[in-house]
Design a protein around this motif. Structure first.
Motif, PDB file in Angstrom:
ATOM      1  N   ILE A  18       0.835  -1.199   0.000  1.00 38.51           N
ATOM      2  CA  ILE A  18       0.000   0.000   0.000  1.00 38.51           C
ATOM      3  C   ILE A  18       0.874   1.255   0.000  1.00 38.51           C
ATOM      4  N   GLU A  19       1.962   1.228   0.739  1.00 42.95           N
ATOM      5  CA  GLU A  19       2.883   2.368   0.775  1.00 42.95           C
ATOM      6  C   GLU A  19       3.429   2.663  -0.619  1.00 42.95           C
ATOM      7  N   VAL A  20       3.779   1.630  -1.363  1.00 45.02           N
ATOM      8  CA  VAL A  20       4.266   1.835  -2.735  1.00 45.02           C
ATOM      9  C   VAL A  20       3.158   2.458  -3.580  1.00 45.02           C
ATOM     10  N   ALA A  21       1.927   1.996  -3.381  1.00 42.76           N
ATOM     11  CA  ALA A  21       0.807   2.502  -4.177  1.00 42.76           C
ATOM     12  C   ALA A  21       0.535   3.985  -3.914  1.00 42.76           C
ATOM     13  N   VAL A  22       0.693   4.424  -2.673  1.00 40.50           N
ATOM     14  CA  VAL A  22       0.331   5.801  -2.348  1.00 40.50           C
ATOM     15  C   VAL A  22       1.529   6.751  -2.284  1.00 40.50           C
ATOM     16  N   SER A  24       4.613   6.370  -4.136  1.00 35.12           N
ATOM     17  CA  SER A  24       5.581   6.339  -5.236  1.00 35.12           C
ATOM     18  C   SER A  24       5.856   7.752  -5.683  1.00 35.12           C
ATOM     19  N   PRO A  25       7.059   8.131  -6.052  1.00 35.50           N
ATOM     20  CA  PRO A  25       8.176   7.263  -6.363  1.00 35.50           C
ATOM     21  C   PRO A  25       9.131   7.016  -5.204  1.00 35.50           C
ATOM     22  N   ASP A  26       8.848   7.524  -4.014  1.00 31.48           N
ATOM     23  CA  ASP A  26       9.803   7.376  -2.920  1.00 31.48           C
ATOM     24  C   ASP A  26       9.194   6.734  -1.668  1.00 31.48           C
ATOM     25  N   PRO A  27       8.671   5.516  -1.794  1.00 33.57           N
ATOM     26  CA  PRO A  27       8.122   4.874  -0.595  1.00 33.57           C
ATOM     27  C   PRO A  27       9.241   4.482   0.365  1.00 33.57           C
ATOM     28  N   ILE A  28       8.947   4.498   1.633  1.00 36.77           N
ATOM     29  CA  ILE A  28       9.930   4.093   2.638  1.00 36.77           C
ATOM     30  C   ILE A  28       9.484   2.734   3.169  1.00 36.77           C
ATOM     31  N   ILE A  29      10.068   1.681   2.615  1.00 38.79           N
ATOM     32  CA  ILE A  29       9.727   0.320   3.020  1.00 38.79           C
ATOM     33  C   ILE A  29      11.014  -0.493   3.130  1.00 38.79           C
ATOM     34  N   PRO A  30      10.980  -1.557   3.925  1.00 39.23           N
ATOM     35  CA  PRO A  30      12.177  -2.401   4.040  1.00 39.23           C
ATOM     36  C   PRO A  30      12.551  -3.034   2.694  1.00 39.23           C
ATOM     37  N   ALA A  31      13.842  -3.151   2.463  1.00 34.55           N
ATOM     38  CA  ALA A  31      14.334  -3.738   1.207  1.00 34.55           C
ATOM     39  C   ALA A  31      13.802  -5.150   1.002  1.00 34.55           C
ATOM     40  N   GLU A  47      12.164   3.334 -13.893  1.00 32.69           N
ATOM     41  CA  GLU A  47      13.156   4.404 -13.817  1.00 32.69           C
ATOM     42  C   GLU A  47      12.805   5.424 -12.746  1.00 32.69           C
ATOM     43  N   LYS A  48      11.521   5.682 -12.550  1.00 32.54           N
ATOM     44  CA  LYS A  48      11.081   6.678 -11.572  1.00 32.54           C
ATOM     45  C   LYS A  48      10.830   6.084 -10.191  1.00 32.54           C
ATOM     46  N   GLY A  49      11.122   4.810 -10.017  1.00 34.36           N
ATOM     47  CA  GLY A  49      10.918   4.162  -8.721  1.00 34.36           C
ATOM     48  C   GLY A  49       9.957   2.989  -8.831  1.00 34.36           C
ATOM     49  N   PRO A  50       9.638   2.361  -7.695  1.00 37.92           N
ATOM     50  CA  PRO A  50       8.740   1.209  -7.723  1.00 37.92           C
ATOM     51  C   PRO A  50       7.309   1.623  -8.050  1.00 37.92           C
ATOM     52  N   ILE A  51       6.635   0.767  -8.831  1.00 41.78           N
ATOM     53  CA  ILE A  51       5.258   1.012  -9.253  1.00 41.78           C
ATOM     54  C   ILE A  51       4.456  -0.257  -9.010  1.00 41.78           C
ATOM     55  N   VAL A  52       3.271  -0.100  -8.447  1.00 39.33           N
ATOM     56  CA  VAL A  52       2.384  -1.245  -8.222  1.00 39.33           C
ATOM     57  C   VAL A  52       1.832  -1.702  -9.571  1.00 39.33           C
ATOM     58  N   THR A  53       1.852  -3.008  -9.805  1.00 34.83           N
ATOM     59  CA  THR A  53       1.337  -3.588 -11.047  1.00 34.83           C
ATOM     60  C   THR A  53      -0.169  -3.803 -10.931  1.00 34.83           C
TER      61      THR A  53
END
Length: 64
Positions: A18-22, A24-31, A47-53
Motif C-alpha cells: 500500500i505504501e508503494v501505491a500511495v 511512489s516514487p519514494d516509498p519508505i519500506i524495508p528492502a 526508472e522513476k521508482g517502484p510502481i504497483v502492477t
C-alpha cells in the motif's frame, strides 16, 4: 496470468504494498519487502521508482 495470493504477504508486507501505491516514487519500506513484492509480481522497478502492477492493485482490492 493473474495469480491470486491472499496469504503470501504478512500484514507488514501488505502495508508496504500500500505504501508503494500511495507514496511512489519514494516509498519508505524495508528492502526485503520490496524484493518480495517484486518477486511476486505486485511491484515493478521503473526508472522513476517502484510502481504497483495490475496484480498488486488486485491484491490490494481483494483485501478490502
Amino acid at each position: 496470468m493473474t495469480v491470486h495470493t491472499p496469504k503470501l504477504l504478512t500484514p507488514e508486507e501488505f502495508a508496504s504494498l500500500i505504501e508503494v501505491a500511495v507514496a511512489s516514487p519514494d516509498p519508505i519500506i524495508p528492502a526485503a519487502h520490496l524484493t518480495k513484492l517484486v518477486t511476486l509480481g505486485f511491484v515493478v522497478l521503473a526508472e522513476k521508482g517502484p510502481i504497483v502492477t495490475g496484480d498488486g492493485l488486485i491484491r490490494i482490492t481483494e483485501s478490502e
